[in-house]
Design a protein around this motif. Structure first.
Motif, PDB file in Angstrom:
ATOM      1  N   THR A 174       0.834  -1.202   0.000  1.00 50.94           N
ATOM      2  CA  THR A 174       0.000   0.000   0.000  1.00 50.94           C
ATOM      3  C   THR A 174       0.869   1.252   0.000  1.00 50.94           C
ATOM      4  O   THR A 174       0.646   2.200  -0.752  1.00 50.94           O
ATOM      5  N   GLU A 175       1.873   1.217   0.851  1.00 54.33           N
ATOM      6  CA  GLU A 175       2.715   2.406   0.996  1.00 54.33           C
ATOM      7  C   GLU A 175       3.444   2.732  -0.303  1.00 54.33           C
ATOM      8  O   GLU A 175       3.540   3.880  -0.708  1.00 54.33           O
ATOM      9  N   ARG A 176       3.940   1.690  -0.969  1.00 55.47           N
ATOM     10  CA  ARG A 176       4.752   1.993  -2.143  1.00 55.47           C
ATOM     11  C   ARG A 176       3.930   2.540  -3.293  1.00 55.47           C
ATOM     12  O   ARG A 176       4.452   3.278  -4.132  1.00 55.47           O
ATOM     13  N   TRP A 177       2.670   2.235  -3.313  1.00 46.52           N
ATOM     14  CA  TRP A 177       1.847   2.773  -4.393  1.00 46.52           C
ATOM     15  C   TRP A 177       1.484   4.227  -4.163  1.00 46.52           C
ATOM     16  O   TRP A 177       1.117   4.930  -5.097  1.00 46.52           O
ATOM     17  N   CYS A 178       1.567   4.657  -2.903  1.00 45.73           N
ATOM     18  CA  CYS A 178       1.144   6.042  -2.670  1.00 45.73           C
ATOM     19  C   CYS A 178       2.270   6.970  -2.226  1.00 45.73           C
ATOM     20  O   CYS A 178       2.041   8.130  -1.926  1.00 45.73           O
ATOM     21  N   ARG A 179       3.516   6.487  -2.215  1.00 44.41           N
ATOM     22  CA  ARG A 179       4.586   7.415  -1.857  1.00 44.41           C
ATOM     23  C   ARG A 179       4.941   8.245  -3.078  1.00 44.41           C
ATOM     24  O   ARG A 179       5.235   7.694  -4.128  1.00 44.41           O
ATOM     25  N   ASP A 180       4.907   9.546  -2.941  1.00 47.01           N
ATOM     26  CA  ASP A 180       5.267  10.361  -4.103  1.00 47.01           C
ATOM     27  C   ASP A 180       6.511  11.211  -3.888  1.00 47.01           C
ATOM     28  O   ASP A 180       7.008  11.844  -4.806  1.00 47.01           O
ATOM     29  N   HIS A 181       7.029  11.273  -2.654  1.00 50.03           N
ATOM     30  CA  HIS A 181       8.299  11.973  -2.400  1.00 50.03           C
ATOM     31  C   HIS A 181       9.310  10.924  -1.966  1.00 50.03           C
ATOM     32  O   HIS A 181       9.125  10.281  -0.941  1.00 50.03           O
ATOM     33  N   VAL A 182      10.377  10.763  -2.713  1.00 52.68           N
ATOM     34  CA  VAL A 182      11.375   9.756  -2.368  1.00 52.68           C
ATOM     35  C   VAL A 182      12.692  10.427  -2.029  1.00 52.68           C
ATOM     36  O   VAL A 182      13.150  11.315  -2.760  1.00 52.68           O
ATOM     37  N   PHE A 183      13.288   9.987  -0.922  1.00 54.93           N
ATOM     38  CA  PHE A 183      14.582  10.528  -0.501  1.00 54.93           C
ATOM     39  C   PHE A 183      15.610   9.392  -0.512  1.00 54.93           C
ATOM     40  O   PHE A 183      15.391   8.356   0.109  1.00 54.93           O
ATOM     41  N   ILE A 184      16.709   9.608  -1.217  1.00 58.45           N
ATOM     42  CA  ILE A 184      17.772   8.600  -1.270  1.00 58.45           C
ATOM     43  C   ILE A 184      19.054   9.254  -0.794  1.00 58.45           C
ATOM     44  O   ILE A 184      19.666  10.036  -1.523  1.00 58.45           O
ATOM     45  N   GLY A 185      19.466   8.925   0.431  1.00 57.87           N
ATOM     46  CA  GLY A 185      20.594   9.615   1.056  1.00 57.87           C
ATOM     47  C   GLY A 185      21.950   9.214   0.496  1.00 57.87           C
ATOM     48  O   GLY A 185      22.922   9.935   0.658  1.00 57.87           O
ATOM     49  N   ASN A 186      22.013   8.068  -0.147  1.00 53.60           N
ATOM     50  CA  ASN A 186      23.257   7.636  -0.772  1.00 53.60           C
ATOM     51  C   ASN A 186      22.880   6.974  -2.084  1.00 53.60           C
ATOM     52  O   ASN A 186      22.254   5.919  -2.100  1.00 53.60           O
ATOM     53  N   CYS A 187      23.239   7.621  -3.177  1.00 57.03           N
ATOM     54  CA  CYS A 187      22.772   7.132  -4.478  1.00 57.03           C
ATOM     55  C   CYS A 187      23.254   5.715  -4.766  1.00 57.03           C
ATOM     56  O   CYS A 187      22.677   5.020  -5.596  1.00 57.03           O
ATOM     57  N   TYR A 188      24.303   5.266  -4.089  1.00 59.38           N
ATOM     58  CA  TYR A 188      24.792   3.916  -4.352  1.00 59.38           C
ATOM     59  C   TYR A 188      24.208   2.876  -3.406  1.00 59.38           C
ATOM     60  O   TYR A 188      24.551   1.708  -3.496  1.00 59.38           O
ATOM     61  N   ALA A 189      23.342   3.296  -2.501  1.00 63.38           N
ATOM     62  CA  ALA A 189      22.693   2.324  -1.628  1.00 63.38           C
ATOM     63  C   ALA A 189      21.631   1.543  -2.399  1.00 63.38           C
ATOM     64  O   ALA A 189      21.276   0.429  -2.036  1.00 63.38           O
ATOM     65  N   VAL A 190      21.129   2.180  -3.438  1.00 62.74           N
ATOM     66  CA  VAL A 190      20.156   1.525  -4.320  1.00 62.74           C
ATOM     67  C   VAL A 190      20.601   1.827  -5.748  1.00 62.74           C
ATOM     68  O   VAL A 190      21.680   2.344  -5.963  1.00 62.74           O
ATOM     69  N   ASN A 191      19.772   1.501  -6.714  1.00 64.09           N
ATOM     70  CA  ASN A 191      20.067   1.937  -8.075  1.00 64.09           C
ATOM     71  C   ASN A 191      18.762   2.377  -8.735  1.00 64.09           C
ATOM     72  O   ASN A 191      17.676   2.169  -8.175  1.00 64.09           O
ATOM     73  N   VAL A 212      15.906  -0.148  -8.930  1.00 63.87           N
ATOM     74  CA  VAL A 212      15.258  -0.458  -7.655  1.00 63.87           C
ATOM     75  C   VAL A 212      14.207   0.603  -7.350  1.00 63.87           C
ATOM     76  O   VAL A 212      13.092   0.303  -6.903  1.00 63.87           O
ATOM     77  N   LEU A 213      14.562   1.845  -7.599  1.00 64.59           N
ATOM     78  CA  LEU A 213      13.636   2.950  -7.345  1.00 64.59           C
ATOM     79  C   LEU A 213      12.368   2.810  -8.176  1.00 64.59           C
ATOM     80  O   LEU A 213      11.249   2.847  -7.649  1.00 64.59           O
ATOM     81  N   THR A 214      12.534   2.619  -9.467  1.00 64.14           N
ATOM     82  CA  THR A 214      11.356   2.633 -10.329  1.00 64.14           C
ATOM     83  C   THR A 214      10.530   1.361 -10.194  1.00 64.14           C
ATOM     84  O   THR A 214       9.325   1.376 -10.464  1.00 64.14           O
ATOM     85  N   ARG A 215      11.153   0.291  -9.767  1.00 65.34           N
ATOM     86  CA  ARG A 215      10.338  -0.922  -9.577  1.00 65.34           C
ATOM     87  C   ARG A 215       9.463  -0.825  -8.347  1.00 65.34           C
ATOM     88  O   ARG A 215       8.373  -1.374  -8.299  1.00 65.34           O
ATOM     89  N   ARG A 216       9.985  -0.101  -7.325  1.00 65.12           N
ATOM     90  CA  ARG A 216       9.212  -0.039  -6.084  1.00 65.12           C
ATOM     91  C   ARG A 216       8.155   1.063  -6.107  1.00 65.12           C
ATOM     92  O   ARG A 216       7.022   0.852  -5.695  1.00 65.12           O
ATOM     93  N   PHE A 217       8.546   2.233  -6.543  1.00 58.42           N
ATOM     94  CA  PHE A 217       7.622   3.371  -6.477  1.00 58.42           C
ATOM     95  C   PHE A 217       7.182   3.758  -7.879  1.00 58.42           C
ATOM     96  O   PHE A 217       8.005   3.956  -8.763  1.00 58.42           O
ATOM     97  N   LYS A 218       5.904   3.889  -8.057  1.00 59.11           N
ATOM     98  CA  LYS A 218       5.371   4.041  -9.412  1.00 59.11           C
ATOM     99  C   LYS A 218       4.987   5.455  -9.777  1.00 59.11           C
ATOM    100  O   LYS A 218       4.983   5.808 -10.929  1.00 59.11           O
ATOM    101  N   GLU A 219       4.608   6.239  -8.779  1.00 55.83           N
ATOM    102  CA  GLU A 219       4.093   7.576  -9.133  1.00 55.83           C
ATOM    103  C   GLU A 219       4.816   8.631  -8.346  1.00 55.83           C
ATOM    104  O   GLU A 219       4.268   9.254  -7.456  1.00 55.83           O
TER     105      GLU A 219
END
Lengths: 582, 321
Positions: A36-53, A56-63
Motif C-alpha cells: 500500500t505504501e509503495r503505491w502512494c509514496r510520491d516523495h522519495v529521498f535517497i541519502g546515498n545514491c549507491y545504496a540503491v540503483n 530499484v527505485l522505479t520498480r518499487r515506487f510508481k508515481e
C-alpha cells in the motif's frame, strides 16, 4: 490474517505521513502495508545514491513526484574525494525519464550533473517545477540554457554552491518571454557576469518571485532597479556591495524600504561599510542574515546586527569578534543558528579578537540557540562546559579549532571534558563535529551519552582503536561517521562490523585501516560496499597490512557499482555477488 | 548488539572487557604494566601504546609519530605495518602517482622556503613521517629533515608552541574552496592582510585530452613552473603511457622523471591554461605570480592543437601591463 483496514483507508492514513523515515517505518510493518505504501509514496529521498540503483527505485515506487538524491560523501566538500569518484546522476535521469513522466521536483546534492543530463531533464520532465542542485558540478551554462528554454513549468532554479562551467552569459535569455512562473532563482555561485538585461526582464515578468540570489558580478548600482521590480521578495542576495561614491545610496535605501516582506539577506561581497545602512529599514523583519562574504570590521557588523531583533539565523566571518557576538547575544533573542567562518584560515596567529568567549556570550544570551558552526583559534574545557550548561537544547554543535590538536589553552589539557560535557548535557544532540586535542576518553563519553547522535565528524583525534570502538558500540542512533587522520585501525572496525549495516556510511581517511581488513570486511558483509579510494600505483603489490589512504563503507542493496575510476576498488566482492535486478 | 567479526574467546562480561581482552592488552607484558591487567576501562593506561599522528610541529604533549623503538614495544597491533610501511603510506602527495619517488624533487633549501608561506616543520626525529598531506609537494623523510634542520628553518620548529605558520593540510580547515578563494581575492579590503602573502589554496581543474576524468591541483602548492610541470607529469602518466605505443618502454615504476618528461614532450603534449578572460594560453610565458593570479583552469593539449597559442600569450602580457 485478514487486514483490518481496506487499502483506501490505509492509503488515506499514510497520506498524513510526510517524513520519509515514517514512511520507511510503516512499510516494514507487513507485506500489505509495504505494498500500500509503495503505491502512494510520491516523495522519495535517497541519502546515498549507491545504496540503491535507479531500477530499484522505479520498480518499487510508481508515481513519484519528487526525488531527492545525494551522491558524494560529505568530505568531498573539502577536496578529500578525488575527481571522478562517481555520483553521476545521468543513469537516474534516464531511468526516471522512462517511468516518472509526472516528476515535478528534483533535488540533488553532491552529484555530478552533465549538460546531457540537464538536457534530458529539460526535455523529459514537462511538469518539472523545482530543480535544486546543491554542491553539484560537471555542467555548464549550456545545460542551464536547456533547462531555461524547455522547462515551461519551472518555479525554482536553485544552484546552491555549485561549480558551473560558465561558457556564456546569455543562458538566462533562454527563458521564453512568455515564461512568468518563476518563484525562486539562486545564481550566487556563478563567478562570471550574466546578462543583466535578461535578468531584469525575467524579474520584471515574474510576479511570484520570492527568492532572488544574485552573483557577485551584479553591481550595486543595479540593485535598486531589481528591487523596485520585485518588492514582493522574501529572500534577497546582493552582488558585490560596493560602488564608487555614494550616489547610489538613496535609491538603494528607498528600494529596500519598499520590500515589506523581505526576511532574508545575503551576498554582500566586497562590502563598503557606508552602504550598509541602506538595509536598516528591513533589519527588524529579517530572520536570516548572511554576512559571510562581508570583509568588514566588527563595529560595522555590530551596527547592522543590532537592528535585527528578529534574527533566527546568522552567518558571519570572525571579523565580528567577541564584542560583535556580545551584540548578537543582547540584540538577537530569537537566534536559533549561528555560523562563524574564519576570515584567514591559514594564518596561525591572525590576531582576530574572536575567541571562545564570543560563543559563550551567545550561548548565554540566546536561549533558542540550537545550531552552531564555529571556527576559532582557541578553546577551553570551561568554556565548553559553560556552553553546554547554558544551552542544553543544542542539537547541532560543530566546532573547528583551526590548529589541529590544540589543547585547552588555559590548562593545556585535552578537550575531552569539554566535549564530554556537551554530549552529556545536550541530550538532543544529533550532529557533532569536534576538533582540538582529544584522547580516547572523549569517545568514551560520546559512546556513553550521545544516544541521539546521528552524524559525527572527527579529525586528528584519539589514541587507539578503543576510541572508534566506543563510538561504534555506544552511539545507538549513529548513521553517518566521518573520520580523518585518527589512529583508528582494523580491530575496532572489524569488531563492530554489523554496526556498519545500521549506518548510512562510514568514511575513514589517513587512518590505520589496512587493505586486508577492508577485504575481510567486504567478504564477510555482502550488504556493505567497502570502497578503498587509493591513488597510489601498483595497489596489487602493496602488502595487505599496509593502511589504505581512504575507505568509504556504505550499506547497499545493489552490490558493486560499475562506474568506478581506477583509484576506487570495492573490496572482497566477487562478480558473482552482484544482485541482478533487471 | 554488535557482533565482532573475528572470534572473541570467553563469554559474558562487558563489551569493552571483551574488546580489551581481544586486543590482548591483559596479556601484554612489555607495555607499561601499571594497570593493564585491570579490565576496568577507566584505569586502562594506554599512554605507552599511544600512536599519535604527528603533524609537523604539532604541540601534542607526546612527540609525533613514534620512532621504531616505540613501535617495537607494541605487540598489540599486529596488523600495523612497520615503520617504513607507515612512512611510505602516510607521506603521500595527493598529486603524485609515484608515491615512492621522493628525494629527487626537493633540490634546495630555497625551494622549500618558497613552497608555501609557511615552512616545513618536522619534529626532527629521523623516521618522522608527517601524516599531513602536503598538497603538491614531495615529502622525503630523511632528506627533507636534513635540509630543514640545517637551514634557517630549524629555529622555527617549536614542538611545544603553536607553529608560526602552517603547513597546509588537504581539506583542513574544513572550509569550502569557493569560500577560501573569495577571501583571498577580497583581501584588499582588509587592512590586516596588507603586506602578507595571499594564503589559502587555489584549486584549479586539470584536464587532459583523452583522459577519462579530471584532476584538481592547488596552484598555491607550487612556486615555479618546474614544480607544477613535474607534478602534472606524474599525475597524468597513467594516461600518457597508454598512448605511447611501442616506445612506452618498461613498466611504470621504472620510469624516471626525465624519461617521463621525454615521453610527454615526445608525444607532443603541451600545457595550456584558461585565463580570466577566457583565452587559452601556453603555460610558462608570464611570471609565476601573474600566472596563478589569472589561471582558471589547466589543460594538457596535444601539441598540434596548441599551435598558435604562443604568440598570443606574449602579446597579451605586453598589452596587459
Amino acid at each position: 490474517m485478514t487486514q483490518s483496514f481496506p487499502e483506501e483507508v490505509l492509503e488515506h492514513v499514510f497520506s498524513f505521513l510526510t517524513s520519509h523515515t515514517d514512511r520507511n517505518a510503516v512499510s516494514l510493518v507487513s507485506k500489505s502495508w509495504y505494498d500500500t505504501e509503495r503505491w502512494c509514496r510520491d516523495h522519495v529521498f535517497i541519502g546515498n545514491c549507491y545504496a540503491v540503483n535507479p531500477r530499484v527505485l522505479t520498480r518499487r515506487f510508481k508515481e513519484v513526484k519528487a526525488v531527492e538524491l545525494k551522491g558524494k560523501p560529505h568530505f568531498a566538500d573539502f577536496n578529500l574525494v578525488p575527481e571522478g569518484w562517481g555520483g553521476c546522476v545521468d543513469p537516474w535521469i534516464v531511468e526516471m525519464g522512462r517511468v516518472y513522466s509526472g516528476l515535478e521536483e528534483i533535488r540533488l546534492k553532491r552529484m555530478e550533473v552533465t549538460d546531457e543530463g540537464l538536457e534530458m531533464v529539460a526535455k523529459g520532465f514537462g511538469k518539472l517545477k523545482v530543480l535544486v542542485l546543491a554542491s553539484c558540478d560537471g555542467f555548464s551554462t549550456d545545460g542551464l540554457a536547456a533547462v531555461a528554454a524547455n522547462c515551461r513549468n519551472l518555479r525554482v532554479l536553485d544552484l546552491r554552491e555549485c561549480e558551473v562551467e560558465e561558457l556564456s552569459c546569455h543562458w538566462l535569455s533562454h527563458f521564453p518571454d512568455s515564461f512568468t512562473l518563476l518563484e525562486s532563482l539562486n545564481i550566487a555561485c556563478l563567478s562570471s557576469e550574466v546578462s543583466f538585461s535578461a535578468l531584469e526582464r525575467l524579474v520584471s515578468r515574474s510576479p511570484n518571485l520570492k527568492t532572488l540570489k544574485l552573483n557577485r558580478t551584479v553591481p550595486l548600482e543595479k540593485l535598486s532597479t531589481l528591487l523596485q521590480r520585485a518588492p514582493q521578495l522574501v529572500e534577497f542576495g546582493t552582488g558585490a556591495y560596493s560602488a564608487e561614491g555614494l550616489d547610489a545610496y538613496s535609491s538603494l535605501a528607498e528600494a529596500f524600504s519598499g520590500c515589506k516582506k523581505l526576511k532574508s539577506l545575503s551576498g554582500f561581497w566586497d562590502v563598503i561599510p557606508a552602504y550598509l545602512p541602506a538595509v536598516y529599514s528591513v533589519c527588524s523583519q529579517l530572520t536570516s542574515l548572511n554576512l559571510s562574504y562581508a570583509t568588514t570590521q566588527s563595529p560595522d557588523l555590530s551596527k547592522i546586527i543590532s537592528h535585527c531583533h528578529n534574527l533566527q539565523r546568522l552567518v558571519v566571518l570572525d571579523y565580528i569578534e567577541d564584542t560583535g557576538l556580545e551584540t548578537v547575544a543582547t540584540s538577537c533573542k530569537d537566534l536559533k543558528e549561528l555560523v562563524v567562518f574564519p576570515s584567514d584560515p591559514y594564518v596561525a596567529d591572525a590576531n582576530v579578537p574572536l575567541t571562545e568567549q564570543g560563543l559563550v556570550s551567545v550561548s548565554q544570551g540566546c536561549t533558542k540557540l540550537h545550531s552552531v558552526l564555529y571556527f576559532c583559534r582557541q578553546m577551553s574545557n570551561s568554556a565548553l562546559v559553560s556552553i553546554s550548561k547554558n544551552r542544553p537544547n543544542i542539537t547541532c554543535f560543530r566546532l573547528c579549532i583551526l590548529e589541529p590538536r590544540s589543547p585547552d589553552y588555559l590548562t593545556l589539557e585535552p578537550l575531552d571534558t569539554g566535549f564530554g560535557s556537551i554530549v552529556e548535557n545536550c541530550k538532543q544532540l544529533t550532529r557533532l563535529s569536534m576538533s582540538g586535542l582529544l584522547t580516547d576518553r572523549v569517545f568514551e563519553y560520546i559512546g556513553k551519552h550521545a544516544k541521539k547522535l546521528d552524524m559525527l565528524s572527527i579529525a586528528f583525534a584519539g589514541d587507539t582503536d578503543l576510541g572508534l570502538h566506543y563510538i561504534l558500540s555506544g552511539c545507538d542512533s549513529l548513521r553517518k561517521l566521518e573520520i580523518r587522520d585518527c589512529p583508528f585501525g582494523d580491530k575496532a572496525l572489524l569488531a563492530n562490523a554489523s554496526k556498519l549495516e545500521t549506518m548510512r556510511s562510514l568514511w575513514m581517511s589517513s587512518c590505520f585501516v589496512s587493505f586486508g581488513a577492508c577485504k575481510l570486511l567486504g567478504q564477510k558483509m555482502p550488504r556493505l560496499n567497502v570502497e578503498v579510494i587509493d591513488e597510489r600505483e601498483n595497489l596489487n603489490s602493496i602488502p595487505e597490512n599496509v593502511p589504505v589512504e581512504k575507505v568509504y563503507i556504505y550499506r547497499t542493496v545493489c552490490g558493486q557499482r560499475f562506474d568506478m575510476p581506477d583509484f576506487v576498488r570495492i573490496m572482497g566482492k566477487d562478480k558473482a555477488d552482484v544482485y541482478n535486478l533487471s | 548488539m554488535t557482533s565482532p567479526l573475528l572470534g572473541i574467546e570467553g563469554g559474558g562480561g562487558q563489551k569493552n572487557a571483551k574488546f580489551t581482552r581481544y586486543l590482548g592488552l591483559s596479556d601484554c607484558s612489555s607495555v607499561d604494566s601499571s594497570s593493564i591487567s585491570e579490565v576496568n576501562k577507566s584505569s586502562l593506561n594506554l599512554k605507552a601504546t599511544e600512536l599519535r599522528l604527528g603533524l609537523p610541529g604539532s604541540q601534542s604533549p607526546e612527540s609525533s609519530l613514534t620512532s621504531s623503538e616505540k613501535l617495537d614495544e607494541k605487540p598489540l597491533f599486529p596488523l600495523l605495518p612497520s615503520v617504513d610501511g607507515i612512512c611510505s603510506s602516510s607521506t603521500k602527495t595527493v598529486v603524485s602517482g609515484h608515491k615512492r619517488i621522493f628525494t629527487d624533487a626537493i633540490d634546495s633549501c630555497s625551494e622549500i622556503k618558497g613552497l608555501s608561506e609557511g615552512n616545513w616543520l618536522f619534529s626532527g626525529s629521523n623516521s618522522d613521517p608527517s601524516k599531513s598531506v602536503i598538497q603538491g609537494n614531495f615529502v622525503g623523510n630523511s632528506n627533507v629533515n636534513e635540509i630543514v634542520s640545517s637551514g634557517d628553518q630549524s629555529n622555527k620548529v617549536k614542538t611545544s608552541n603553536p607553529p608560526a605558520a602552517k603547513a597546509q593540510v588537504v581539506g583542513w580547515p574544513p572550509v569550502r574552496s569557493f569560500r577560501k578563494n573569495i577571501l583571498a581575492t577580497s583581501s584588499k579590503n582588509n587592512d590586516e592582510v596588507d603586506g602578507k602573502p595571499c594564503s589559502g589554496a587555489l584549486f584549479v581543474k586539470v584536464s587532459m585530452d583523452g583522459a577519462p576524468y579530471l584532476r584538481k591541483v592547488d596552484l598555491r602548492g607550487y612556486s615555479t613552473y618546474q614544480q607544477l610541470s613535474s607534478a602534472l607529469e606524474k599525475m597524468f602518466t597513467c594516461f600518457t603511457i597508454g598512448q605511447c605505443g611501442p616506445q612506452g618502454g618498461p613498466g611504470r615504476e621504472n620510469l624516471s622523471e626525465s624519461k617521463l618528461r621525454d615521453l610527454l614532450h615526445g608525444s607532443g603534449y603541451v600545457l595550456t591554461y584558461e585565463d580570466k578572460d577566457g583565452d587559452w594560453m601556453l603555460v610558462g610565458d608570464v611570471p609565476w605570480d601573474m600566472f596563478i593570479g589569472s589561471c582558471k583552469r589547466l589543460k594538457i593539449m596535444k601539441g598540434s592543437d596548441a599551435i598558435g597559442l604562443a604568440p598570443r600569450a606574449s602579446e597579451k602580457s605586453k598589452t596587459r601591463s
